[in-house]
Design a protein around this motif. Sequence first.
Motif, mmCIF file in Angstrom:
data_model
loop_
_atom_site.group_PDB
_atom_site.id
_atom_site.type_symbol
_atom_site.label_atom_id
_atom_site.label_comp_id
_atom_site.label_asym_id
_atom_site.label_seq_id
_atom_site.Cartn_x
_atom_site.Cartn_y
_atom_site.Cartn_z
ATOM 1 N N ARG A 115 -24.775 18.101 -51.599
ATOM 2 C CA ARG A 115 -23.435 18.576 -51.946
ATOM 3 C C ARG A 115 -22.373 17.505 -51.720
ATOM 4 N NH1 ARG A 115 -23.243 24.495 -49.049
ATOM 5 N NH2 ARG A 115 -23.886 23.207 -47.272
ATOM 6 N N ASP A 116 -22.597 16.627 -50.745
ATOM 7 C CA ASP A 116 -21.606 15.591 -50.438
ATOM 8 C C ASP A 116 -21.882 14.344 -51.271
ATOM 9 O OD1 ASP A 116 -20.323 17.219 -48.643
ATOM 10 O OD2 ASP A 116 -21.345 16.403 -46.888
ATOM 11 N N THR A 117 -21.429 14.377 -52.515
ATOM 12 C CA THR A 117 -21.537 13.194 -53.364
ATOM 13 C C THR A 117 -20.599 12.113 -52.833
ATOM 14 O OG1 THR A 117 -19.770 13.947 -54.827
ATOM 15 C CG2 THR A 117 -22.022 14.674 -55.344
ATOM 16 N N TYR A 124 -13.022 13.743 -48.857
ATOM 17 C CA TYR A 124 -13.050 14.516 -47.609
ATOM 18 C C TYR A 124 -12.588 13.679 -46.420
ATOM 19 C CZ TYR A 124 -14.819 17.530 -43.884
ATOM 20 O OH TYR A 124 -14.927 18.321 -42.766
ATOM 21 N N VAL A 125 -13.204 12.518 -46.205
ATOM 22 C CA VAL A 125 -12.819 11.707 -45.047
ATOM 23 C C VAL A 125 -11.429 11.114 -45.231
ATOM 24 C CG1 VAL A 125 -15.201 11.194 -44.414
ATOM 25 C CG2 VAL A 125 -13.989 9.644 -45.956
ATOM 26 N N HIS A 131 -9.054 5.144 -43.332
ATOM 27 C CA HIS A 131 -10.046 4.149 -42.922
ATOM 28 C C HIS A 131 -11.321 4.759 -42.341
ATOM 29 C CE1 HIS A 131 -7.487 0.774 -43.828
ATOM 30 N NE2 HIS A 131 -6.518 1.259 -43.075
ATOM 31 N N ILE A 132 -11.430 6.084 -42.307
ATOM 32 C CA ILE A 132 -12.698 6.690 -41.890
ATOM 33 C C ILE A 132 -13.727 6.447 -42.989
ATOM 34 C CG2 ILE A 132 -13.907 8.847 -41.394
ATOM 35 C CD1 ILE A 132 -11.421 9.896 -40.081
#
Length: 222
Positions: A115-117, A124-125, A131-132
């Motif tokens: 799900r996290d393409t 998201y980050v 910078h995450i």
Amino acid sequence: MVTLWQRLAIVLLLLVCLVLGVVTAIQGVHSEAVVLVAGKRLPAVQSVPELSLETHKGDLLSHSIWAGRWSLVFFGFGSCPDYCPLELQKLAGLMRRAGDPEQLQILFVTVDPERDTRDKLAAYVGFFHPHILGVRGPNSELARLASFFGASYERSVIIDKRLLSVPAGIDMPENAGPAYQVNHSNQLFMVNPRGEFVAYFSPPYEPDLLWQDIQNLMAHAR
């Protein structure tokens, strides 16, 4: 009667003992100086392995990612409804305290790559701090990284009215659909600028104490 050579040998032996004593004392002072309040140091550092993982920017998770800066690694997933967003807010606050992203970086490793393409992970980050770094890759490689740090996770889904548990490292079934649960551990893992795993932190996280420990580790780095 003691000869000249015997005297020289005795003096040399005493000098060697003196040097060893000084080195041992310095090492002892150093090891005792780094006392963590919120975290625990590893008795022996471990080099992070190079795996086939990449950041949301497309950079491989090689030793160059760790080089020259301290890193905090956190495992989670972008669909997490509560815990991950709260902790990422705290971690973003730590980055703002550090000021320079070259001094401290945060790596958010998704345990839900289906799900996290890359695009979703980047958005998201980036919502928490520009910078995450989001990290993703094959499930098998994610499981190896989690195992190295001592993190754990699993996913569960209902298929044909049966609850199926999908352990770390295994791809989700093709007929799983987008609605499934993810459970994961919540520790933070500290990596030094040489790419070595040196300490970890367990929840709950008090930002002030966490920052104190991070500064302490940085100040006493060899």
